[in-house]
Write an enzyme that holds these catalytic residues in place. Structure first.
Site, PDB file in Angstrom:
ATOM      1  N   VAL A  21       0.466  -1.057   0.080  1.00 40.56           N
ATOM      2  CA  VAL A  21       0.352   0.055  -0.119  1.00 40.56           C
ATOM      3  C   VAL A  21       0.740   1.248  -0.023  1.00 40.56           C
ATOM      4  O   VAL A  21       0.015   2.250  -0.653  1.00 40.56           O
ATOM      5  CB  VAL A  21      -0.889   0.027   1.968  1.00 40.56           C
ATOM      6  N   TYR A 112       0.752   5.858  17.012  1.00 37.72           N
ATOM      7  CA  TYR A 112      -0.421   4.679  16.172  1.00 37.72           C
ATOM      8  C   TYR A 112      -1.730   5.685  16.921  1.00 37.72           C
ATOM      9  O   TYR A 112      -2.981   5.549  15.316  1.00 37.72           O
ATOM     10  CB  TYR A 112       0.025   3.486  17.013  1.00 37.72           C
ATOM     11  N   LYS A 116      -4.435   7.113  13.651  1.00 39.74           N
ATOM     12  CA  LYS A 116      -5.964   6.636  13.340  1.00 39.74           C
ATOM     13  C   LYS A 116      -6.965   7.624  13.716  1.00 39.74           C
ATOM     14  O   LYS A 116      -8.440   8.044  13.321  1.00 39.74           O
ATOM     15  CB  LYS A 116      -6.087   5.330  14.503  1.00 39.74           C
ATOM     16  N   ILE A 145     -10.011  -6.813  19.657  1.00 43.09           N
ATOM     17  CA  ILE A 145     -10.277  -7.446  19.372  1.00 43.09           C
ATOM     18  C   ILE A 145      -9.679  -8.655  19.285  1.00 43.09           C
ATOM     19  O   ILE A 145      -8.303  -9.002  19.519  1.00 43.09           O
ATOM     20  CB  ILE A 145     -10.475  -7.311  18.104  1.00 43.09           C
TER      21      ILE A 145
END
Length: 204
Positions: A21, A112, A116, A145
């Site tokens: 990416v 991070y 985000k 998660i």
């Protein structure tokens, strides 16, 4: 492997396109070739992400650059590039995978969290700018998660994390997938610019 799995589940046509990416030229070339062969894309999930966790005083400039490049810049470049293709599609929906850390911050995750949080700002701005074209753009913010990464945490650390979650347990990948599918579908046709948490109440 994913292509084969989707086919076994009954998908009539699946194409796998592999690229880094952060290799923007290759990304654009491969995407354009796919669109030329298959027609305009109407749904996009920006899900690529890395984390280089470290106390702020030890963070290196390269750590900042790499995290922002993968987590934020790549999503912006890809989505912006697809805008012209989206104009030829119907019911366009973009889902940006942010994080509850982008909303509340976290120790040793300044890179991070910043990446985000930036994705949330991009989501809202893109949604507002392209709403007249009937594009929808929303962000999903997962909490803890259950993944290979969380499974590798020491048991004591896992228990401490779970204590901070009102529902008392980690979420599943299916929990995140379900809200993502909803946002991609026509069932959410009047929802755009939203930031939806999937965190078991962690942010409360």
């Amino acid at each position: 492997e994913l292509k084969e799995h989707l086919t076994t589940l009954g998908a009539s046509k699946v194409s796998a396109i592999k690229f880094d990416v952060t290799d923007y030229d290759l990304m654009k070339t491969n995407i354009d070739a796919f669109v030329s062969e298959n027609g305009p894309i109407s749904g996009l999930i920006n899900n690529a992400g890395i984390s280089k966790d470290q106390l702020a005083m030890r963070v290196k400039p390269d750590d900042i650059q790499q995290t922002l490049e993968v987590n934020l810049k790549s999503a912006m470049v890809l989505t912006n590039h697809l805008c012209r293709q989206f104009l030829k599609a119907k019911d366009v929906s973009i889902v940006n995978m942010s994080s509850v850390v982008g909303l509340m911050g976290n120790t040793a995750q300044t890179n991070y969290a910043a990446s985000k949080a930036g994705l949330i700002g991009y989501t809202k701005s893109f949604a507002k700018e392209l709403a007249s074209r009937h594009f929808r753009c929303n962000a999903v913010c997962p909490g803890f998660i259950e993944t290979e990464m969380t499974k590798s945490l020491p048991e004591k650390a896992q228990e401490e994390y779970k204590k901070a979650i009102p529902l008392g347990n980690y979420g599943s990948c299916e929990d995140v997938a379900n809200i993502t599918l909803f946002l991609l579908s026509s069932a959410s046709s009047y929802i755009t610019g939203e930031v939806i948490k999937v965190d078991g109440g962690l942010y409360i």
